[in-house]
Motif scaffolding. Structure first.
Motif, PDB file in Angstrom:
ATOM      1  N   PRO A  45      -5.817  -1.523   3.563  1.00 23.12           N
ATOM      2  CA  PRO A  45      -5.865  -1.858   1.964  1.00 23.12           C
ATOM      3  C   PRO A  45      -6.850  -1.315   1.112  1.00 23.12           C
ATOM      4  CG  PRO A  45      -5.349  -3.896   3.495  1.00 23.12           C
ATOM      5  CD  PRO A  45      -5.973  -2.820   4.334  1.00 23.12           C
ATOM      6  N   ALA A  46      -7.941  -1.266   1.439  1.00 18.01           N
ATOM      7  CA  ALA A  46      -9.040  -0.570   0.509  1.00 18.01           C
ATOM      8  C   ALA A  46      -8.662   0.728   0.332  1.00 18.01           C
ATOM      9  CB  ALA A  46     -10.657  -0.678   1.206  1.00 18.01           C
ATOM     10  N   THR A  47      -7.991   1.566   1.440  1.00 22.62           N
ATOM     11  CA  THR A  47      -7.807   2.967   1.183  1.00 22.62           C
ATOM     12  C   THR A  47      -6.732   3.209   0.355  1.00 22.62           C
ATOM     13  OG1 THR A  47      -8.878   3.561   3.104  1.00 22.62           O
ATOM     14  CG2 THR A  47      -7.273   5.172   2.254  1.00 22.62           C
ATOM     15  N   GLU A  48      -5.619   2.497   0.363  1.00 17.24           N
ATOM     16  CA  GLU A  48      -4.484   2.335  -0.267  1.00 17.24           C
ATOM     17  C   GLU A  48      -4.704   2.038  -1.858  1.00 17.24           C
ATOM     18  OE1 GLU A  48      -1.663  -0.059   1.697  1.00 17.24           O
ATOM     19  OE2 GLU A  48      -1.136   1.410   3.087  1.00 17.24           O
ATOM     20  N   LEU A  49      -5.639   0.854  -1.959  1.00 16.64           N
ATOM     21  CA  LEU A  49      -6.224   0.624  -3.478  1.00 16.64           C
ATOM     22  C   LEU A  49      -6.681   1.866  -4.095  1.00 16.64           C
ATOM     23  CD1 LEU A  49      -7.556  -3.172  -3.082  1.00 16.64           C
ATOM     24  CD2 LEU A  49      -5.432  -2.074  -4.184  1.00 16.64           C
ATOM     25  N   LYS A  50      -7.365   2.611  -3.484  1.00 13.04           N
ATOM     26  CA  LYS A  50      -7.948   3.911  -3.998  1.00 13.04           C
ATOM     27  C   LYS A  50      -7.032   4.993  -4.389  1.00 13.04           C
ATOM     28  CE  LYS A  50     -12.128   4.220  -1.007  1.00 13.04           C
ATOM     29  NZ  LYS A  50     -13.042   4.802  -0.071  1.00 13.04           N
ATOM     30  N   LEU A  51      -5.834   4.971  -3.898  1.00 11.86           N
ATOM     31  CA  LEU A  51      -4.814   5.775  -4.029  1.00 11.86           C
ATOM     32  C   LEU A  51      -3.867   5.105  -5.153  1.00 11.86           C
ATOM     33  CD1 LEU A  51      -2.807   8.082  -3.982  1.00 11.86           C
ATOM     34  CD2 LEU A  51      -1.515   6.904  -1.993  1.00 11.86           C
ATOM     35  N   MET A  52      -3.986   3.865  -5.499  1.00  8.75           N
ATOM     36  CA  MET A  52      -3.254   3.183  -6.382  1.00  8.75           C
ATOM     37  C   MET A  52      -4.033   3.109  -7.813  1.00  8.75           C
ATOM     38  SD  MET A  52      -1.897  -0.061  -4.021  1.00  8.75           S
ATOM     39  CE  MET A  52      -1.073  -0.943  -5.421  1.00  8.75           C
ATOM     40  N   GLY A  53      -5.312   3.248  -7.450  1.00  8.33           N
ATOM     41  CA  GLY A  53      -6.149   3.478  -8.600  1.00  8.33           C
ATOM     42  C   GLY A  53      -5.978   4.831  -9.281  1.00  8.33           C
ATOM     43  N   LEU A  54      -5.745   5.714  -8.469  1.00  7.92           N
ATOM     44  CA  LEU A  54      -5.544   7.207  -8.878  1.00  7.92           C
ATOM     45  C   LEU A  54      -4.145   7.424  -9.531  1.00  7.92           C
ATOM     46  CD1 LEU A  54      -7.305   9.822  -8.733  1.00  7.92           C
ATOM     47  CD2 LEU A  54      -5.954  10.245  -6.831  1.00  7.92           C
ATOM     48  N   LEU A  55      -3.188   6.681  -9.008  1.00  8.69           N
ATOM     49  CA  LEU A  55      -1.871   6.829  -9.669  1.00  8.69           C
ATOM     50  C   LEU A  55      -1.932   5.954 -10.911  1.00  8.69           C
ATOM     51  CD1 LEU A  55       0.310   6.129  -6.250  1.00  8.69           C
ATOM     52  CD2 LEU A  55      -0.052   8.224  -7.734  1.00  8.69           C
ATOM     53  N   GLU A  56      -2.770   4.842 -11.117  1.00 12.74           N
ATOM     54  CA  GLU A  56      -2.810   4.176 -12.647  1.00 12.74           C
ATOM     55  C   GLU A  56      -3.356   5.145 -13.544  1.00 12.74           C
ATOM     56  OE1 GLU A  56      -2.242   1.295 -14.985  1.00 12.74           O
ATOM     57  OE2 GLU A  56      -1.231   1.536 -13.143  1.00 12.74           O
ATOM     58  N   ALA A  57      -4.347   5.897 -12.895  1.00 13.50           N
ATOM     59  CA  ALA A  57      -5.187   6.896 -13.706  1.00 13.50           C
ATOM     60  C   ALA A  57      -4.141   7.773 -14.306  1.00 13.50           C
ATOM     61  CB  ALA A  57      -6.238   7.372 -13.296  1.00 13.50           C
ATOM     62  N   ALA A  58      -3.308   8.263 -13.429  1.00 12.47           N
ATOM     63  CA  ALA A  58      -2.405   9.514 -13.817  1.00 12.47           C
ATOM     64  C   ALA A  58      -1.313   8.910 -14.687  1.00 12.47           C
ATOM     65  CB  ALA A  58      -1.623   9.976 -12.701  1.00 12.47           C
ATOM     66  N   LYS A  59      -0.974   7.793 -14.591  1.00 14.61           N
ATOM     67  CA  LYS A  59       0.104   7.291 -15.670  1.00 14.61           C
ATOM     68  C   LYS A  59      -0.537   6.679 -16.838  1.00 14.61           C
ATOM     69  CE  LYS A  59       2.657   3.851 -14.214  1.00 14.61           C
ATOM     70  NZ  LYS A  59       3.064   2.341 -13.595  1.00 14.61           N
ATOM     71  N   LYS A  60      -1.854   6.365 -16.964  1.00 10.44           N
ATOM     72  CA  LYS A  60      -2.634   6.369 -18.303  1.00 10.44           C
ATOM     73  C   LYS A  60      -2.551   7.759 -18.915  1.00 10.44           C
ATOM     74  CE  LYS A  60      -4.881   1.999 -17.184  1.00 10.44           C
ATOM     75  NZ  LYS A  60      -6.206   1.416 -16.829  1.00 10.44           N
ATOM     76  N   ALA A  61      -2.846   8.608 -18.267  1.00 13.23           N
ATOM     77  CA  ALA A  61      -2.965  10.016 -18.752  1.00 13.23           C
ATOM     78  C   ALA A  61      -1.694  10.578 -19.322  1.00 13.23           C
ATOM     79  CB  ALA A  61      -3.590  11.020 -17.612  1.00 13.23           C
ATOM     80  N   GLY A  62      -0.671   9.710 -19.161  1.00  9.01           N
ATOM     81  CA  GLY A  62       0.769  10.171 -19.501  1.00  9.01           C
ATOM     82  C   GLY A  62       1.572  11.131 -18.527  1.00  9.01           C
ATOM     83  N   TYR A  63       0.963  10.892 -17.210  1.00  7.15           N
ATOM     84  CA  TYR A  63       1.844  11.676 -16.207  1.00  7.15           C
ATOM     85  C   TYR A  63       2.019  10.891 -14.969  1.00  7.15           C
ATOM     86  CZ  TYR A  63       2.889  16.205 -14.019  1.00  7.15           C
ATOM     87  OH  TYR A  63       3.881  17.346 -13.527  1.00  7.15           O
ATOM     88  N   PRO A  64       2.754  10.062 -14.914  1.00  6.40           N
ATOM     89  CA  PRO A  64       2.947   9.083 -13.642  1.00  6.40           C
ATOM     90  C   PRO A  64       3.549   9.911 -12.515  1.00  6.40           C
ATOM     91  CG  PRO A  64       4.841   8.709 -15.491  1.00  6.40           C
ATOM     92  CD  PRO A  64       3.756   9.541 -16.318  1.00  6.40           C
ATOM     93  N   ILE A  65       3.105   9.735 -11.564  1.00  5.16           N
ATOM     94  CA  ILE A  65       3.233  10.423 -10.412  1.00  5.16           C
ATOM     95  C   ILE A  65       3.664   9.395  -9.222  1.00  5.16           C
ATOM     96  CG2 ILE A  65       2.493  12.049  -8.231  1.00  5.16           C
ATOM     97  CD1 ILE A  65       0.702  13.192 -10.360  1.00  5.16           C
ATOM     98  N   LYS A  66       4.749   9.744  -8.544  1.00  2.82           N
ATOM     99  CA  LYS A  66       5.417   8.793  -7.417  1.00  2.82           C
ATOM    100  C   LYS A  66       4.907   9.314  -6.359  1.00  2.82           C
ATOM    101  CE  LYS A  66       8.623   6.557 -10.304  1.00  2.82           C
ATOM    102  NZ  LYS A  66       8.402   5.128 -10.333  1.00  2.82           N
ATOM    103  N   VAL A  67       4.464   8.261  -5.172  1.00  2.00           N
ATOM    104  CA  VAL A  67       3.895   8.724  -3.857  1.00  2.00           C
ATOM    105  C   VAL A  67       4.637   7.862  -2.849  1.00  2.00           C
ATOM    106  CG1 VAL A  67       2.059   8.996  -2.363  1.00  2.00           C
ATOM    107  CG2 VAL A  67       1.874   9.883  -4.609  1.00  2.00           C
ATOM    108  N   SER A  68       5.071   8.596  -1.904  1.00  2.00           N
ATOM    109  CA  SER A  68       5.747   7.875  -0.640  1.00  2.00           C
ATOM    110  C   SER A  68       5.168   8.318   0.504  1.00  2.00           C
ATOM    111  CB  SER A  68       7.148   7.874  -0.460  1.00  2.00           C
ATOM    112  OG  SER A  68       7.792   7.182   0.501  1.00  2.00           O
TER     113      SER A  68
END
Length: 215
Positions: A45-68
């Protein structure tokens, strides 16, 4: 309390049902930016939260990226051949999302043991080794997200904090009970990381039903 538990049960069951009937990544990415995968070697979970934080940062930057994250065949039950064809699978998921009228601003990223596939708006080839376990898959995904955000003109900060999940104490109300509304984010966190157990149980039952009698 009853409302909170009802919401939690719904969050747990809906994504799992999608796993048993239809493409898991597509169902998750219709409403979320991240499908964590439910393989045996899933990241912590800790590692996944790091990725989720990065995805949230990308969304706030106006460039949402989806990862599977596709760890093994359990994540592509209906299309097992896609495990070794991440680029083809990325194109498939992107088309499925567009058919579902999901507006894509940034690319869709598929990370599998055999490589990374990228499709959709701003898709660029990403040449990153993905490794053989969940921790390495998520690390590769974070590298891919940074590269794609940079290429798309939305570079991310060098240091991005992991997504924080608030753990709030129930507030005392004026009556005899407690206000549990503050625990809703925690319930969502449990739903995201706890659904793996329920999914594995359903997957096992479905697999057992498919085995012909006498086999």
């Amino acid at each position: 309390m009853r409302v909170l538990f009802a919401a939690l049960i719904m969050l747990l069951c809906v994504p799992v049902a999608a796993q048993a009937h239809g493409d898991a990544s597509t169902h998750y990415l219709e409403t979320s930016d991240f499908y964590p995968g439910f393989s045996v070697q899933r990241a912590s979970p800790a590692t996944e939260l790091k990725l989720m934080g990065l995805l949230e940062a990308a969304k706030k930057a106006g460039y949402p990226i989806k990862v599977s994250i596709i760890g093994d065949l359990s994540d592509v039950n209906d299309k097992p051949e896609m495990l070794t064809h991440p680029q083809r699978y990325a194109a498939y998921v992107t088309r499925a999302l567009e058919i579902s009228r999901v507006k894509l601003v940034g690319p869709v990223v598929i990370v599998s043991p055999t490589g990374i596939g990228v499709a959709g708006p701003g898709a660029e080839k990403v040449d990153v080794a993905t490794g053989s376990n969940g921790e390495q898959h998520v690390a590769a995904a974070m590298t891919a997200v940074r590269q794609l955000a940079q290429a798309g003109g939305h570079p991310l900060p060098a240091n991005v904090a992991p997504l924080k999940v608030p753990v709030l104490q129930p507030a005392k109300t004026s009556g005899d009970g407690y206000d549990l509304s503050g625990l809703t984010p925690f319930a969502v966190f449990i739903a995201i990381f706890g659904s793996a157990v329920l999914y594995l149980q359903i997957r096992t039952r479905v697999a057992n039903r498919r085995v012909p009698r006498g086999a």
